[in-house]
Write a protein that holds these residues in place. Structure first.
Motif, mmCIF file in Angstrom:
data_model
loop_
_atom_site.group_PDB
_atom_site.id
_atom_site.type_symbol
_atom_site.label_atom_id
_atom_site.label_comp_id
_atom_site.label_asym_id
_atom_site.label_seq_id
_atom_site.Cartn_x
_atom_site.Cartn_y
_atom_site.Cartn_z
ATOM 1 N N GLY A 97 0.800 -1.215 0.000
ATOM 2 C CA GLY A 97 0.000 0.000 0.000
ATOM 3 C C GLY A 97 0.834 1.266 0.000
ATOM 4 N N LEU A 98 2.010 1.187 0.597
ATOM 5 C CA LEU A 98 2.881 2.348 0.741
ATOM 6 C C LEU A 98 3.670 2.662 -0.527
ATOM 7 N N ALA A 99 3.979 1.640 -1.317
ATOM 8 C CA ALA A 99 4.914 1.754 -2.438
ATOM 9 C C ALA A 99 4.633 2.923 -3.388
ATOM 10 N N PRO A 100 3.390 3.106 -3.872
ATOM 11 C CA PRO A 100 3.184 4.200 -4.831
ATOM 12 C C PRO A 100 3.538 5.585 -4.281
ATOM 13 N N TRP A 101 3.241 5.813 -3.021
ATOM 14 C CA TRP A 101 3.567 7.114 -2.413
ATOM 15 C C TRP A 101 5.076 7.339 -2.402
ATOM 16 N N LEU A 102 5.845 6.277 -2.197
ATOM 17 C CA LEU A 102 7.294 6.408 -2.121
ATOM 18 C C LEU A 102 7.934 6.696 -3.472
ATOM 19 N N THR A 103 7.179 6.610 -4.549
ATOM 20 C CA THR A 103 7.737 6.877 -5.883
ATOM 21 C C THR A 103 7.760 8.367 -6.223
ATOM 22 N N LEU A 104 7.091 9.190 -5.436
ATOM 23 C CA LEU A 104 7.067 10.619 -5.736
ATOM 24 C C LEU A 104 8.435 11.235 -5.467
ATOM 25 N N PRO A 105 8.810 12.277 -6.226
ATOM 26 C CA PRO A 105 10.133 12.889 -6.033
ATOM 27 C C PRO A 105 10.257 13.574 -4.681
ATOM 28 N N ASP A 106 11.483 13.653 -4.197
ATOM 29 C CA ASP A 106 11.731 14.319 -2.931
ATOM 30 C C ASP A 106 11.499 15.822 -3.073
ATOM 31 N N ASP A 107 11.042 16.441 -2.007
ATOM 32 C CA ASP A 107 10.904 17.897 -1.968
ATOM 33 C C ASP A 107 11.047 18.344 -0.520
ATOM 34 N N ASP A 108 11.004 19.653 -0.287
ATOM 35 C CA ASP A 108 11.237 20.197 1.050
ATOM 36 C C ASP A 108 9.973 20.350 1.876
ATOM 37 N N SER A 109 8.848 19.853 1.378
ATOM 38 C CA SER A 109 7.617 19.945 2.141
ATOM 39 C C SER A 109 7.663 18.982 3.320
ATOM 40 N N GLU A 110 6.771 19.179 4.270
ATOM 41 C CA GLU A 110 6.674 18.261 5.399
ATOM 42 C C GLU A 110 6.404 16.850 4.901
ATOM 43 N N VAL A 114 8.978 13.413 5.220
ATOM 44 C CA VAL A 114 8.527 12.167 5.841
ATOM 45 C C VAL A 114 8.619 11.022 4.840
ATOM 46 N N ARG A 115 8.180 11.285 3.618
ATOM 47 C CA ARG A 115 8.193 10.252 2.573
ATOM 48 C C ARG A 115 9.619 9.791 2.275
ATOM 49 N N GLU A 116 10.556 10.726 2.188
ATOM 50 C CA GLU A 116 11.947 10.378 1.917
ATOM 51 C C GLU A 116 12.522 9.494 3.032
ATOM 52 N N LYS A 117 12.212 9.836 4.269
ATOM 53 C CA LYS A 117 12.702 9.046 5.397
ATOM 54 C C LYS A 117 12.125 7.637 5.369
ATOM 55 N N LEU A 118 10.835 7.530 5.082
ATOM 56 C CA LEU A 118 10.207 6.214 5.024
ATOM 57 C C LEU A 118 10.775 5.369 3.888
ATOM 58 N N ARG A 119 11.083 6.007 2.773
ATOM 59 C CA ARG A 119 11.674 5.267 1.656
ATOM 60 C C ARG A 119 13.042 4.712 2.050
ATOM 61 N N GLU A 120 13.847 5.527 2.684
ATOM 62 C CA GLU A 120 15.163 5.075 3.122
ATOM 63 C C GLU A 120 15.039 3.915 4.111
ATOM 64 N N LEU A 164 12.180 0.942 -5.207
ATOM 65 C CA LEU A 164 12.320 -0.077 -4.183
ATOM 66 C C LEU A 164 13.149 -1.280 -4.619
ATOM 67 N N TRP A 165 13.145 -1.590 -5.908
ATOM 68 C CA TRP A 165 13.914 -2.739 -6.390
ATOM 69 C C TRP A 165 15.298 -2.332 -6.879
ATOM 70 N N GLU A 166 15.359 -1.398 -7.812
ATOM 71 C CA GLU A 166 16.632 -1.044 -8.431
ATOM 72 C C GLU A 166 17.683 -0.538 -7.447
ATOM 73 N N PRO A 167 17.324 0.222 -6.402
ATOM 74 C CA PRO A 167 18.359 0.696 -5.472
ATOM 75 C C PRO A 167 18.946 -0.387 -4.568
ATOM 76 N N LEU A 168 18.332 -1.560 -4.494
ATOM 77 C CA LEU A 168 18.828 -2.605 -3.608
ATOM 78 C C LEU A 168 20.167 -3.154 -4.091
ATOM 79 N N ASP A 169 21.015 -3.563 -3.171
ATOM 80 C CA ASP A 169 22.307 -4.132 -3.533
ATOM 81 C C ASP A 169 22.124 -5.507 -4.159
#
Length: 420
Positions: A97-110, A114-120, A164-169
């Motif tokens: 359920g979370l995956a699509p939200w994590l695909t949005l580009p990073d920005d400086d909004s609140e 939060v989204r960038e941290k959750l993706r990491e 989520l897939w491509e960045p994995l080692d």
């Protein structure tokens, strides 16, 4: 404790009236209830609710501490399988359920921060999920249940491959592939379980691995044989009046047939048929939302809460809603059901993890296979968060949904069966 953490996660203060506040009962032993009014934008409400749901899971698992931090709750009728399966269910379903939200580009909004941290945290969690030396290595090789939740695990990677897939080692990717292939040991019963096997296989196909076409072909053929008409499938030989068309059948059939068509393993006709049927099913789902935002508490796995609206959320994300449903009315209906379900604080325990229940903590509603990890299927109703903040889904004028129009004596569309 959780109330303070929840307020912090939502970025609001109860004193300012920005978070649903507890209405203290006169008697100390009575249940505390959140008010259902949540000011602010629809998107803000939904992303903060999803973030509050995801944060305890991913903060813990990214450190290899999910097993340590998440106390497992099981149904009173638990069937005795290994309780550690709860962690795989929790992570796999949440990520889908979370995956699509994590695909949005990073920005400086609140929201962006939060989204960038959750993706990491999610990426670190994937490493722990398949590392046999990690305390959070998931229960891949015991019981049959891992086949179910491996499919949600795979589906999340299909929904966000670049993020989520491509960045994995390389090692983590190889381990994921190994675990999925080893799950071919599980023979799925003739039910929606066939789609779990198929989902894993089309994921393997999508990343260039060998796949088992028979497991895909059997699933697609049997599910289509079980089509009962007017947008609904049976779950096996007999029709069950529940939300399994929402939880599994419609979304997974759509994705499986789409991947097969995109990779030229099958024609587009089967996918296009699945799309037409899920669109018709969504017309029914929208009409199930009452004027007050409630929906019928029917069938198995009722404790998956708003996961019952995954198809509506999915077609909104994909810009494939049926013509009769405007984006403004679908958004309003989805927000309404979330507010009704999550107005009760006992949906979460003191550590912020979901509890077993429907509109609060109701463990007696659990099925023999229910644990609190299972409950994270509710995240599937948040899929439209994968649309940018300026998308028309979020900016369109709010419209009343069908039942609200009907009971206010406004004009609304008549409803007739379809024959595909």
């Amino acid at each position: 404790m959780f109330r303070r953490n929840f307020i912090k996660a939502m970025g609001m203060t109860a004193a300012a009236g920005m978070l649903p506040s507890y209405a203290h009962a006169a008697n100390e032993g009575k249940e505390k209830i959140f008010s259902t009014h949540v000011p602010g934008s629809d998107r803000e409400y939904l992303w903060k609710l999803l973030a509050a749901m995801a944060t305890p899971v991913l903060e813990s698992m990214s450190k290899g501490e999910l097993h340590k931090k998440m106390q497992v709750e099981v149904s009173p009728t638990w069937d005795g399988r290994d309780k550690k399966v709860a962690y795989l269910e929790c992570f796999g379903r949440l990520m889908d359920g979370l995956a699509p939200w994590l695909t949005l580009p990073d920005d400086d909004s609140e929201e962006g921060k939060v989204r960038e941290k959750l993706r990491e945290q999610a990426l670190m969690s994937y490493v722990h999920a398949v590392d046999p030396k990690s305390p959070d290595y998931l229960l891949w090789r015991k019981e049959g249940q891992p086949l179910v939740d491996s499919a949600f695990f795979s589906s999340a990677l299909l929904r966000a491959p670049k993020h989520l897939w491509e960045p994995l080692d390389k090692t983590t990717k190889e381990r994921i592939v190994t675990e999925l292939k080893l799950l071919r040991r599980v023979k799925p019963p003739y039910s929606n379980w066939l789609l779990f096997a198929a989902m894993n296989e089309v994921f393997l196909l999508s990343v260039g691995e060998d796949y088992d076409p028979m497991r895909v072909d059997l699933a697609v053929k049997k599910i289509n044989e079980w089509y009962v008409g007017d947008g609904w499938y049976a779950d096996g030989e007999r029709f069950h009046f529940d939300y399994y068309n929402s939880f599994v059948i419609q979304p997974m059939l759509l994705k499986v047939t789409e991947v097969m068509a995109q990779t030229n393993q099958s024609g587009k006709g089967v996918y296009e048929q699945a799309l037409r049927r899920i669109q018709r099913y969504c017309e029914h789902l929208e009409r199930l939302v009452s004027p007050e935002g409630t929906f019928p508490p029917i069938g198995r796995s009722l404790t998956y809460r708003t996961g019952a609206f995954q198809p509506l959320a999915l077609l909104a994300l994909r810009k494939q809603l049926p013509e009769k449903l405007s984006e403004g009315q679908v958004r309003a209906a989805l927000v309404a059901v979330h507010q009704r379900i999550f107005s009760n604080p006992t949906n979460f325990n003191e550590d912020g993890f979901l509890t077993i229940g429907f509109a609060g903590h109701q463990p007696e509603l659990g099925d023999s296979y229910s644990n609190n990890g299972s409950m994270y299927l509710t995240s599937e109703s948040f899929l439209p968060l994968g649309l940018p903040v300026n998308d028309v889904f979020w900016t369109a004028k709010t419209e009343d949904w069908t039942a609200k129009k009907a009971y206010r004596n406004d004009k609304f569309n008549k409803d007739y069966p379809v024959n595909y």
